[in-house]
Design a protein around this motif. Sequence first.
Motif, mmCIF file in Angstrom:
data_model
loop_
_atom_site.group_PDB
_atom_site.id
_atom_site.type_symbol
_atom_site.label_atom_id
_atom_site.label_comp_id
_atom_site.label_asym_id
_atom_site.label_seq_id
_atom_site.Cartn_x
_atom_site.Cartn_y
_atom_site.Cartn_z
ATOM 1 N N VAL A 164 4.561 2.093 10.302
ATOM 2 C CA VAL A 164 4.172 1.215 9.204
ATOM 3 C C VAL A 164 4.313 1.985 7.891
ATOM 4 N N TYR A 165 4.706 1.266 6.869
ATOM 5 C CA TYR A 165 4.955 1.854 5.564
ATOM 6 C C TYR A 165 4.043 1.183 4.531
ATOM 7 N N LEU A 166 3.692 1.961 3.512
ATOM 8 C CA LEU A 166 2.951 1.397 2.384
ATOM 9 C C LEU A 166 3.643 1.819 1.103
ATOM 10 N N GLN A 167 4.243 0.857 0.439
ATOM 11 C CA GLN A 167 4.862 1.083 -0.852
ATOM 12 C C GLN A 167 3.798 0.801 -1.912
ATOM 13 N N MET A 168 3.449 1.805 -2.694
ATOM 14 C CA MET A 168 2.405 1.670 -3.708
ATOM 15 C C MET A 168 3.037 1.757 -5.091
ATOM 16 N N ASN A 169 2.922 0.677 -5.844
ATOM 17 C CA ASN A 169 3.512 0.590 -7.177
ATOM 18 C C ASN A 169 2.431 0.433 -8.237
ATOM 19 N N ASN A 170 2.796 0.761 -9.468
ATOM 20 C CA ASN A 170 1.876 0.621 -10.601
ATOM 21 C C ASN A 170 0.501 1.216 -10.251
ATOM 22 N N LEU A 171 0.530 2.438 -9.799
ATOM 23 C CA LEU A 171 -0.702 3.079 -9.357
ATOM 24 C C LEU A 171 -1.663 3.322 -10.510
ATOM 25 N N GLY B 16 2.940 5.048 -11.835
ATOM 26 C CA GLY B 16 3.982 5.530 -10.942
ATOM 27 C C GLY B 16 3.894 4.897 -9.555
ATOM 28 N N SER B 17 4.783 5.367 -8.671
ATOM 29 C CA SER B 17 4.875 4.822 -7.312
ATOM 30 C C SER B 17 4.848 5.939 -6.282
ATOM 31 N N LEU B 18 4.343 5.610 -5.121
ATOM 32 C CA LEU B 18 4.347 6.517 -3.978
ATOM 33 C C LEU B 18 4.554 5.706 -2.711
ATOM 34 N N ASN B 19 5.082 6.373 -1.685
ATOM 35 C CA ASN B 19 5.240 5.746 -0.378
ATOM 36 C C ASN B 19 4.462 6.530 0.660
ATOM 37 N N LEU B 20 3.829 5.804 1.556
ATOM 38 C CA LEU B 20 3.183 6.401 2.715
ATOM 39 C C LEU B 20 3.861 5.880 3.976
ATOM 40 N N THR B 21 3.971 6.758 4.953
ATOM 41 C CA THR B 21 4.554 6.394 6.238
ATOM 42 C C THR B 21 3.606 6.804 7.353
ATOM 43 N N CYS B 22 3.522 5.981 8.370
ATOM 44 C CA CYS B 22 2.641 6.269 9.505
ATOM 45 C C CYS B 22 3.332 5.872 10.801
ATOM 46 N N THR B 23 3.302 6.789 11.770
ATOM 47 C CA THR B 23 3.888 6.516 13.077
ATOM 48 C C THR B 23 2.866 6.757 14.178
ATOM 49 N N ALA B 24 2.769 5.800 15.069
ATOM 50 C CA ALA B 24 1.916 5.933 16.248
ATOM 51 C C ALA B 24 2.790 6.262 17.446
ATOM 52 N N SER B 25 2.330 7.209 18.258
ATOM 53 C CA SER B 25 3.105 7.615 19.427
ATOM 54 C C SER B 25 2.164 7.914 20.590
#
Length: 123
Positions: free
Chosen positions: A82-89, A16-25
């Motif tokens: 920044v984003y991390l698209q994770m495929n074929n986990l 499966g796939s998942l997305n991670l998102t990260c924001t610096a402020s």
Amino acid sequence: QVQVVESGGGLVQPGGSLNLTCTASGTIFSTYAMGWYRRTPGQDQGTQRELVASILRGGSADYSDSVEGRFVISEDSAKNTVYLQMNNLKPADTAVYYCNHYGRGADGAKDYWGQGSQVVVSS
């Protein structure tokens, strides 16, 4: 101070796939790079986190051999995100994923870390 906040993660089946998102402020004068690191289950808290992927501001991306070809890192520099698209986990990707922001804030150039986001790959 710089705050780093991650979102995403969770439980997914192998393949499966998942997305991670990260924001610096906060007070950010310059961003040099952002990236994702992880610590797998059973790994001692004192050991160094494994680099998963990183991206230089306006530049190239770098991946660990274990995720090359499956994960994609991207950024929105205007949002310090920044984003991390994770495929074929795979089950071996199960870990706590930490976002890193390396840049210059009010207290100089240093690394800032998020709190971690759990990813579990299991059937």
